[in-house]
Design a protein around this motif. Sequence first.
Motif, mmCIF file in Angstrom:
data_model
loop_
_atom_site.group_PDB
_atom_site.id
_atom_site.type_symbol
_atom_site.label_atom_id
_atom_site.label_comp_id
_atom_site.label_asym_id
_atom_site.label_seq_id
_atom_site.Cartn_x
_atom_site.Cartn_y
_atom_site.Cartn_z
ATOM 1 N N GLY A 191 0.817 -1.185 0.000
ATOM 2 C CA GLY A 191 0.000 0.000 0.000
ATOM 3 C C GLY A 191 0.861 1.249 0.000
ATOM 4 N N GLN A 192 0.300 2.326 0.515
ATOM 5 C CA GLN A 192 0.998 3.608 0.522
ATOM 6 C C GLN A 192 0.514 4.414 1.715
ATOM 7 O OE1 GLN A 192 0.031 6.051 -2.822
ATOM 8 N NE2 GLN A 192 1.764 7.437 -2.566
ATOM 9 N N THR A 193 1.467 5.004 2.440
ATOM 10 C CA THR A 193 1.111 5.881 3.542
ATOM 11 C C THR A 193 1.040 7.313 3.036
ATOM 12 O OG1 THR A 193 2.195 4.422 5.153
ATOM 13 C CG2 THR A 193 1.764 6.694 5.830
ATOM 14 N N HIS A 243 -3.383 8.554 10.984
ATOM 15 C CA HIS A 243 -2.648 7.602 10.149
ATOM 16 C C HIS A 243 -3.505 7.359 8.918
ATOM 17 C CE1 HIS A 243 -0.149 4.451 8.751
ATOM 18 N NE2 HIS A 243 -0.959 3.460 9.102
ATOM 19 N N ASN A 244 -3.017 7.784 7.767
ATOM 20 C CA ASN A 244 -3.801 7.759 6.530
ATOM 21 C C ASN A 244 -3.071 6.871 5.526
ATOM 22 O OD1 ASN A 244 -5.658 8.364 4.557
ATOM 23 N ND2 ASN A 244 -4.814 10.384 4.101
ATOM 24 N N TYR A 245 -3.727 5.824 5.075
ATOM 25 C CA TYR A 245 -3.023 4.921 4.170
ATOM 26 C C TYR A 245 -3.950 4.382 3.086
ATOM 27 C CZ TYR A 245 -4.936 1.021 6.996
ATOM 28 O OH TYR A 245 -5.759 0.131 7.641
ATOM 29 N N ASP A 256 -4.623 0.910 0.690
ATOM 30 C CA ASP A 256 -4.322 -0.491 0.426
ATOM 31 C C ASP A 256 -5.197 -0.982 -0.728
ATOM 32 O OD1 ASP A 256 -6.813 -0.923 1.529
ATOM 33 O OD2 ASP A 256 -6.100 -2.163 3.184
ATOM 34 N N ASN A 266 -8.884 3.633 0.684
ATOM 35 C CA ASN A 266 -8.219 4.583 1.579
ATOM 36 C C ASN A 266 -8.744 4.396 3.005
ATOM 37 O OD1 ASN A 266 -8.545 7.925 2.538
ATOM 38 N ND2 ASN A 266 -6.571 6.923 2.322
#
Length: 492
Positions: free
Chosen positions: A131-133, A142-144, A146, A483
């Motif tokens: 994924g990506q942070t 905390h926003n990520y 996947d 998200n």
Amino acid sequence: MGFELPDRSVLPRHPVIVGDEPRQSGSGAMFCHLYPANGQPTGEVAGAGAADVDAAVAAARAAQPAWRAMNGDARRDLLLRYAAVLKQHAQELAALETLGNGSPVMMAGYAPMVAAQRFEYYAGWADKLRGQTLSAWNNPAHNYVDYEPYGVVGAVIPWNGPVFAAAMLLAPVLAAGNCVVIKAPELAPYSVMRMGELFLEAGFPPGVVNMLAGGPEVGAAIVGHADVDKVAFIGSGGTARKVLQSAAENLTPCCLELGGKSAVIVFEDADLAQAGQMGLSGAISVSGQGCVNGTRVLVQRSIYDQYLAVMQQIAGHIPVGDPLDPGTVMGPVISEASVQRILGIVGKAREEGARVLTGGQRLDGEYADGFYLPLTIIADVDPASSLSRHEVFGPVLAVTPFDSEEEAIALANGTDYGLGAYIHTRDLRRAHSVANQMQAGMIHVNASGEGMQPFAPFGGMKQSGFGRLGGEQGLLEFLQTRNVWMNLKAPQ
């Protein structure tokens, strides 16, 4: 030259594989397969029907949660095991491919190995989905991002290269955590039927891969099924319009890889021997029955006559014959209907004033019972003509002169298609400049097909489709982005 059928006892016997159950007959209509080299039936297949589609989709739906939850390294190992099984059965699959669509065994022999490479490549992605942070504004969080597999993918593939087409779709679909229902094409069903059996032999969980052989009604039932989460279609634009209409009923997203009228641009500084050989490859490969084949040749006027002479000379040395003969380079086209359609296109080009330099007539004598057409080069083709603008899907090259780089670009982009383009020049500046202006998804410079590697994205622009197969883009095609925002602000 015998044009004999292989031993029918080696043909796969299961036109329907649902879950872990290979069936020798389906609930649909019987269909007869004809061997393109001699027009003789290889046998009748008891194809799938609507009830089989329902059962296959249900099996895929039931299997998907466990397949999605399986550790990536376990999915990786299964994909690698399947790649090894394909290599073990490469000779068998190549023979079935040749029997199915008449591809010379010289060419069909590569298909299982290239298919295995697709599974090996995507096996490497199965345990690396990441994924990506994202940075969070205003409030601590905390926003990520996947990824989530779609679930059940319905796949419909063409007859012109079924082993490769099946692998191109199935490898990323499975690596991403989806289950699949795939239709084997009725004009060339055997190789994909065998691939379906090999999934079970390789130890894939029941229901992860379900295979149905049948006609258009089976494809329509898959595409329109309410429990299919994504459709992957490789085929013609006309059929794709029906696919989109059917999928729209359930708002099912689609990945479409469609037809093309790929231009081969030959500039005056090109290596003529190399460009001549590669320019002919679009009509030679699978007898011109390839979506990305370069079949529209644009030649700078200063070398036009010289280039035509080079092509004619090479064309005279292309062996045409029995697909099962290892020395054959060109085999038949797929059917009698294709023969008649292609001859009609050539006849119309003659009427419009184009010059038929080679071929243009059906082969007779020992070839008379099969669906054989020679390599046909047609010169002085008007860019506005039907031959220049529409897909032939046969061993026919349309050759047109141009004067300037700007004209070449305009002519190359002047169709509704945008799948491939081929540029021949020694000028590096020109190569980059022209490639940058091509409205096509795959561009080769001084090459003729080497770029369709597992790690490279493949797909079209305009009416050649949308979506990508190959590379990381091909994996993301079968994943949905999600998200997640996790509030870390302290309570007040």
